[in-house]
Design a protein around this motif. Structure first.
Motif, short mmCIF file in Angstrom:
data_model
loop_
_atom_site.label_atom_id
_atom_site.label_comp_id
_atom_site.label_asym_id
_atom_site.label_seq_id
_atom_site.Cartn_x
_atom_site.Cartn_y
_atom_site.Cartn_z
N ASN A 1 16.55 -0.63 7.40
CA ASN A 1 15.54 -1.93 7.51
C ASN A 1 14.31 -1.61 6.66
O ASN A 1 13.27 -1.88 7.24
CB ASN A 1 15.32 -2.18 8.84
N ALA A 2 14.63 -1.08 5.45
CA ALA A 2 13.36 -1.14 4.60
C ALA A 2 13.55 -1.92 3.40
O ALA A 2 14.80 -2.10 2.84
CB ALA A 2 13.30 0.45 4.19
N THR B 1 17.81 -7.25 -3.90
CA THR B 1 18.34 -6.51 -2.71
C THR B 1 17.37 -7.37 -1.41
O THR B 1 16.22 -7.51 -1.84
CB THR B 1 17.91 -5.17 -2.57
N VAL B 2 18.24 -7.48 -0.45
CA VAL B 2 17.67 -7.99 0.84
C VAL B 2 17.98 -6.89 1.73
O VAL B 2 18.98 -6.84 2.34
CB VAL B 2 17.91 -9.38 1.32
N GLY B 3 16.93 -5.89 2.15
CA GLY B 3 17.26 -4.67 2.87
C GLY B 3 16.67 -4.79 4.27
O GLY B 3 16.74 -3.78 5.08
N ARG B 4 15.88 -5.63 4.41
CA ARG B 4 14.92 -5.97 5.72
C ARG B 4 14.85 -7.28 6.45
O ARG B 4 14.70 -8.06 5.37
CB ARG B 4 13.51 -5.18 5.30
N VAL B 5 15.08 -7.34 7.55
CA VAL B 5 15.16 -8.47 7.99
C VAL B 5 14.31 -8.25 9.43
O VAL B 5 14.54 -7.54 10.01
CB VAL B 5 16.47 -9.33 8.32
N GLU B 6 13.60 -9.40 9.98
CA GLU B 6 13.31 -9.67 11.25
C GLU B 6 13.71 -10.98 11.95
O GLU B 6 13.33 -11.83 10.92
CB GLU B 6 11.62 -9.36 11.41
N TRP C 1 13.12 -9.90 3.20
CA TRP C 1 11.97 -9.32 2.18
C TRP C 1 13.10 -9.03 1.02
O TRP C 1 14.20 -8.46 1.07
CB TRP C 1 11.61 -8.05 2.37
N LEU C 2 12.67 -9.62 0.00
CA LEU C 2 13.44 -9.48 -1.28
C LEU C 2 12.85 -8.65 -2.51
O LEU C 2 11.80 -8.61 -2.47
CB LEU C 2 13.46 -10.99 -2.00
N ALA D 1 15.46 -0.25 0.21
CA ALA D 1 16.50 0.27 0.69
C ALA D 1 17.81 -0.81 0.52
O ALA D 1 17.56 -1.44 1.52
CB ALA D 1 16.67 1.32 1.52
#
Lengths: 431, 431
Positions: free
Chosen positions: B285-286, A276-281, A297-298, B289
């Motif tokens: 964005n976690a 899952t990639v659920g977060r990005v900046e 984030w993987l 999740a």
């Protein structure tokens, strides 16, 4: 002994006491550790313990305990220092069997993840009392603190402190988004490891809603928690003007990021793993700017550690090749990795048999039970989740399945509190 | 007449006065409108005007003007109300030719985008004076406010207010990230459209650094600004647990987002257009999740409006197909679209010939010149950018090319201020 119908109704009534606490308009829950909502749930915990004549203690790390002692409904033997939270659990602790879970949620999380294990534990105690059962060893219900890590960023913070899996000074320095640290919300520095307390318990059994539609019976038993980890990946490109930069002159890190997202999904599907990639900046994250850098984030999980390592290697290899074509650079950094947790096999088999041959299945989610399993025989009971959704408002379980969970947990607590267990090294199965 | 070497040295010296203002450690600039850095640049503008005996006025919208009147170095005829910013430009304005650009930058932007046009304008005035040239019509240097839209979110805010392209009440309500509104920083509500002032000018010529390596000569003339637009795309999925949700049960909007990023890039490349996704927002964005929703922004530009529409349609079609496979829903919403700006063809041809047959080329970037071109004959001069980078620290132009730009602008101002022009409807070319 109440009928299944009565037990489901009782469950529904008790559950309704909690359902409004910390609920957002979208139906999800905002129950961050020590937030007003989570403190209201702690107050509810104290009231439940008091109503049952159970002894309230805490471990100085934010974890609460309500104990039903074999001698009756008396106070903890050996005394203990009284604090605002109740008694500091005395040296040696109550012993016997530990059950429970946590109250805190992820942002906009579901109702069941955590609270179901605590509510079920109190209702299991009621069931046992209705049966006239008198435990030979103590039964303790726990409410662990900050299991989700949504406030201070570290999952299972309470159980890690209790077992010494994190240094209390490091934990005390963790800050939330408002700059408050753990010591601020605890009112004191965390007490840290309580080996006397942990070793005093014979077993820990956590009941939890199942989180992925893998369980088709009302109740199951956990075999293991998949190994998992979080890898940050930093893609560096060249910030530039979205309007004027020729497509052939671009070094756009968003392209490499997007490719990595799709590659992680594909590799996980091919391998029967989860990614899952659920977060990005994004820097600068402006509509009219080719980004200078994108950070993702993987989250990856697989059935064993070698499979997990191979999955992440495959994603990183494909992403690096793509970065070469995009004129960007990508770097993977492991932020946290957790090895496989294999719950006590003998205990799992014994409980599955005790419950009439219910399924035994692994899970991809971390739990306080995973932390405690390194220190004492540990098992988990799962309650079926028809939507398969978790960490989101659609997380669900029927009243009937929850009642079945209460009944199963009562049966397990009865079994584990009835007779003394052998020493921990040999495990419960030998008893 | 200074030699090329002398002019490059003069440019370098004047340029150095600005280079430390608002510079971040990465070498990029943080010169948001009315920030301390941009106010320092406005002070520099006033000092330059004063040193040359030029008349300082403003339009009540944050745009500053420094005018060299044909009668000499005197004050604006017709008077004007004195304010803290100088004189409010009197009715009718100075007339003649307008040049200039803007001081504000994107976050971590380059040094040249904007300030080069203002610095070059003052140096062009100096060149003309050194030649003993006396303009027959006024030459006015402008510093337009908030061209990048980095503070209040709307590009070309100053020129839009001046020309009536935005309602001053709507502009006054725009807020920055700190909740301040335009009226707060202006010290008064914006004055809004000044048709008298705009119509008084015969032409506007903006010198600007080229932004994409399309210009291989030191100086060029703009033909047009590509039509462009911003489309927000909202992908709705189902938030879920990254560890436990089976891959086959997921409805992950990040996958649809990632596919859309790659599809936009591919479609733009195939069509000789530009497409960028530089901004994304993820809920929640976690790391652990599966997102419930991902919102991206597509910036697209093409040589004509039909090509742009077809590009966006193709991206939306592919993204929608993919959403069907991902179990998500995607919706595209046009947030802003700007039609093609075709600069006055006669004026562009005349200036290119005047400058010895320099290239005429389109650009993908918006400019105040694009806004003003709807109201008066407008042209742009470009100065070569060897890196092709813009809106980022690596944006560049050599001192020699900047000197060539000053010389070209001086030649153009000399030409356009020498003789009265015909009325605007027929354009400068008819003069």
């Amino acid at each position: 002994m109440p009928s299944d119908l009565d037990l489901a109704r009782t469950f529904r009534e008790v559950w309704a006491e909690l359902s409004g606490i910390g609920r957002a308009p979208d139906g999800g829950y905002l129950r961050f550790a020590w937030s007003p909502a989570e403190i209201a749930l702690r107050d509810w915990f104290r009231a439940q313990a008091t109503a049952r004549g159970m002894t309230l203690t805490h471990d100085g790390n934010g974890n609460l305990f309500a104990t039903w002692f074999p001698a009756g409904d008396g106070l903890a033997p050996g005394g203990g220092r009284a604090t605002a939270d109740g008694l500091l659990a005395p040296s040696g602790g109550p012993g016997g069997v530990l059950t429970g879970s946590h109250f805190d949620s992820v942002p906009h999380g579901g109702a069941f993840d955590g609270p179901l294990g605590i509510v079920s534990a109190f209702l299991a105690v009621d069931l046992l009392r209705d049966l006239g059962f008198r435990p030979e060893r103590a039964i303790t219900v726990a409410a662990f603190a900050e299991e989700e890590g949504s406030r201070f960023g570290l999952a299972c913070l309470g159980s890690r402190l209790l077992t010494g899996a994190i240094d209390p000074q490091r934990a005390a320095a963790l800050t939330d988004r408002d700059g408050l640290c753990l010591g601020d919300v605890l009112g004191a520095a965390p007490a840290g490891v309580r080996p006397d307390l942990v070793a005093g318990f014979d077993a820990y059994v956590e009941l939890h809603v199942e989180q992925g539609r893998a369980l088709t019976a009302p109740v199951g038993v956990a075999s293991a928690i998949w190994p998992h980890g979080r890898w940050r990946f930093d893609v560096e490109g060249e910030g530039n003007h979205a309007g004027t930069t020729l497509m052939s002159d671009r070094r756009d890190p968003m392209l490499t990021y997007a490719f990595t997202v799709l590659a992680a999904n594909k590799e996980a599907r091919l391998r029967g793993a989860h990614a899952t990639v659920g977060r990005v900046e994004v820097r600068p994250n402006a509509t009219n700017a080719i980004p200078a850098a994108v950070r993702g984030w993987l989250d990856a999980r697989a059935a064993d550690e070698e499979a997990l390592a191979r999955l992440v290697e495959a994603v990183a290899k494909k992403a690096t090749e793509r970065a070469g074509r995009d004129g960007t650079a990508i770097r993977f950094t492991a932020e946290s990795t957790t090895g496989e947790v294999r719950f006590d096999t003998g205990l799992a088999d014994r409980l599955a048999t005790l419950l009439g041959g219910v399924p035994i299945l692994p899970t991809g989610a971390g739990h306080d039970a995973g932390v405690l399993s390194a220190h004492l025989p540990t098992a988990m009971l799962f309650v079926r989740n028809p939507t398969g959704v978790s960490h989101a408002p659609a997380e669900s379980a029927t009243d009937e399945d929850c009642a079945a969970g209460v009944r199963a947990l009562a049966r397990v607590l009865q079994e584990l509190s009835r007779r003394p267990l052998v020493d921990h090294d040999e495990g419960v199965a030998g008893a």
